[in-house]
Design a protein around this motif. Structure first.
Motif, PDB file in Angstrom:
ATOM      1  N   GLN A  57      -0.276 -41.254 -21.259  1.00  0.00           N
ATOM      2  CA  GLN A  57       0.187 -40.104 -20.486  1.00  0.00           C
ATOM      3  C   GLN A  57       0.121 -40.367 -18.985  1.00  0.00           C
ATOM      4  N   SER A 107       4.847 -38.557 -25.142  1.00  0.00           N
ATOM      5  CA  SER A 107       3.670 -39.437 -25.103  1.00  0.00           C
ATOM      6  C   SER A 107       2.996 -39.490 -26.468  1.00  0.00           C
ATOM      7  N   GLY A 123       3.274 -40.337 -16.361  1.00  0.00           N
ATOM      8  CA  GLY A 123       3.273 -39.682 -15.056  1.00  0.00           C
ATOM      9  C   GLY A 123       3.641 -40.629 -13.933  1.00  0.00           C
ATOM     10  N   ILE A 166      -0.834 -36.459 -17.204  1.00  0.00           N
ATOM     11  CA  ILE A 166       0.470 -36.768 -16.608  1.00  0.00           C
ATOM     12  C   ILE A 166       0.468 -36.429 -15.112  1.00  0.00           C
TER      13      ILE A 166
END
Length: 555
Positions: free
Chosen positions: A34, A17, A38, A288
């Protein structure tokens, strides 16, 4: 092994990221990248699903992050802005629980009043990490950013304590405002004292350990600092106090102790680098994890609603929008009232235009970004009542909290750059004057110390040795005299000194890069080993870091 692979994948996602952020052709806040990572990992193709355990999350991630924030936040500015911070961290949280709680209960009747209060309590904490990632460094005026950071540092505790009382009321059906107020004071005070005490004890132990280790190795002391936030949190929670405030208090005490007891340079550098890495990794994993949960929470709820009745989808989205609007409206009114009271007090003291206008109020309102603490709090709601019946409205509350987190992030991403446009500092550092004063006095003290050392060293030397020592003294002292020349208010001498200093810096940088290239060449031809290379490269790196740091100040 599955846990190991999951952790490794999350760490890889954090690293990627940060790399992707630099490769994107347009500017995107790191927390949003981020969260997207995720959400992509949560896609069924990857088969990665991390169960979000609120208690484990609060223990593993929140203490070190709050500890680091408490350690880093400027204490002088925190004290100066204490009224505004407390009114936001305590007063606004109380009003949010009360007003938004009744609003949620009226809006969603299936959510009982205690659960509505609990949902409002978890929606009250803000996330300064997400805010700084969205706004960017030095984009928000320093004074306002100090207030927002202080608010985020303190309202985690007040929101979670309010959640605790709301859950107790939901399970028992009993609530006493008097008992809750007394308990809040005890819980807060106990957490603050516990954190400060643990930080002080651990710091003293780490100092003693460094004295007994070979060559004062700072590694044991650094490891001790890693344990402080977890120990503070666990001790406070075990005693029934606020572990969140204990972590904050431990960080603030650590800052105080680091100022009083100035340790070795190696220990400070290793500690700073360690905590910088920890903050980056833990913050990244928090966002995440948020992204991993959103598809399962939001997507599943919307899909089930769509299969039941299409109107339910719009009803759920309407709940999220209505609650988000209520939170923004209450925050706007509260901040505006604080501004109004401050302006009245300023007028009474004969100060005009002392308080910023509605633009600041709007920025403060939009800056109320919700984050992982909100999700952890709402997922900690019990699944069943004390009589074994399912907790009514729990799933709807989780959906609303998740939706508000996402909405607050998107609103901040869109609105903050627009509100901050044209309102940046005009190249003026608010702390430039005191930094110049500190550098000047430090250089003068260094010159006096060199002069005293010269007198001591040359006292018993013969004429040749004394002349040699005088030459060395002059060369060392000249560094500080030229530094003082660059700090003077006289334009011509200062400019001449800056040009000379810039030329010297360029030459030194060229020399250091040549040193580095030579060392790498010697290592590649096996004339020196890795240990020698690392030692000498570190010396060059430290010298270049100090040189470039001074260069940034002068530029």
């Amino acid at each position: 092994m599955e846990i190991v692979f999951t952790v490794l994948i999350l760490l890889l996602a954090v690293a990627l990221s940060g790399a992707c952020l630099r490769l994107l052709p347009f500017k995107v806040p790191l927390p949003l990248v981020q969260i997207t990572f995720g959400a992509v990992l949560a896609w069924p193709v990857f088969g990665l699903h991390v169960s979000f355990d609120p208690e484990l999350f609060m223990l593993l991630f929140i203490p070190p992050l709050l500890f680091a924030d408490g350690w880093r936040i400027p204490k002088r500015e925190f004290f100066l802005q204490r009224r505004a911070i407390l009114m936001l961290a305590l007063g606004l949280v109380f009003m949010t629980v009360l007003a938004v709680g009744y609003f949620i209960h009226a809006l969603v009747p299936v959510i009982s009043l205690p659960i509505a209060f609990a949902l409002a309590a978890v929606l009250s904490p803000t996330d300064a990490v997400a805010l700084s990632g969205i706004a960017g460094k030095d984009q928000i005026p320093a004074q306002l950013m100090h207030i927002l950071e202080g608010e985020a540092l303190m309202n985690d505790a007040s929101g979670l304590v309010a959640l605790k009382f709301a859950i107790a009321a939901a399970l028992t059906g009993v609530f006493s405002l008097r008992d809750a107020s007394v308990s809040f004071i005890v819980i807060a005070a106990g957490g603050l004292v516990t954190g400060a005490a643990v930080s002080w004890i651990f710091s003293m132990v780490s100092v003693r350990m460094a004295a007994f280790t070979e060559e004062g190795d700072p590694a044991p002391g650094v490891v001790m600092t890693l344990l402080i936030p977890f120990a503070s949190y666990l001790f406070a929670e075990h005693a029934g106090w606020s572990g969140v405030l204990a972590a904050v208090s431990a960080g603030m005490m650590m800052n105080h102790l680091s100022v009083i007891h100035v340790g070795p340079v190696a220990a400070r550098m290793r500690t700073n680098s360690t905590w910088t890495m920890i903050e980056f990794v833990f913050n990244g994993m928090v966002f995440i994890l948020l992204g991993l949960q959103f598809p399962h929470i939001l997507g599943r709820a919307l899909l089930e609603a769509h299969e039941t009745n299409d109107k339910l989808v719009w009803l759920l989205l309407g709940y999220v929008a209505a609650v988000a609007i209520a939170l923004y409206a209450l925050r706007f009114v509260w901040v505006w009232l604080l501004r109004w009271v401050a302006s009245r007090n300023a007028v009474k003291q004969g100060v005009s235009n002392a308080v910023p206008g509605l633009r600041t109020v709007a920025i403060t309102t939009v800056a109320g970004v919700r984050g992982a603490v909100t999700l952890a709090g709402v997922l900690s709601l019990p699944m069943v009542l004390s009589n074994g019946m399912p907790l009514p409205g729990r799933n709807v509350a989780i959906f609303i909290a998740s939706g508000v987190i996402l909405v607050s992030l998107l609103v901040a991403v869109i609105a903050l750059p627009l509100l901050l446009r044209g309102w940046r500092h005009s190249g003026h550092d608010p702390h430039a004057t005191e930094e110049r004063l500190a550098r000047t006095q430090a250089a003068q003290a260094a010159i006096r110390a060199i002069d005293d050392m010269h007198n001591t060293v040359t006292a018993g030397l013969d004429e040749a040795a004394s002349a040699y020592a005088t030459d060395i003294t002059a060369r060392v002292m000249d560094l500080y005299r030229r530094r003082l020349a660059t700090l003077t208010d006289e334009k011509e001498p200062a400019e001449r000194a800056r040009r000379a200093d810039a030329l010297e810096r360029q030459m030194k940088l060229a020399a250091m890069r040549a040193e580095r290239a030579t060392l790498l060449s010697l290592r590649s031809t096996q004339q020196i080993n890795d240990e020698t290379l690392n030692k000498l490269m570190r010396e060059v790196d430290l010298s270049e870091t100090a040189l470039t740091s001074r260069g940034r100040f002068r530029s």
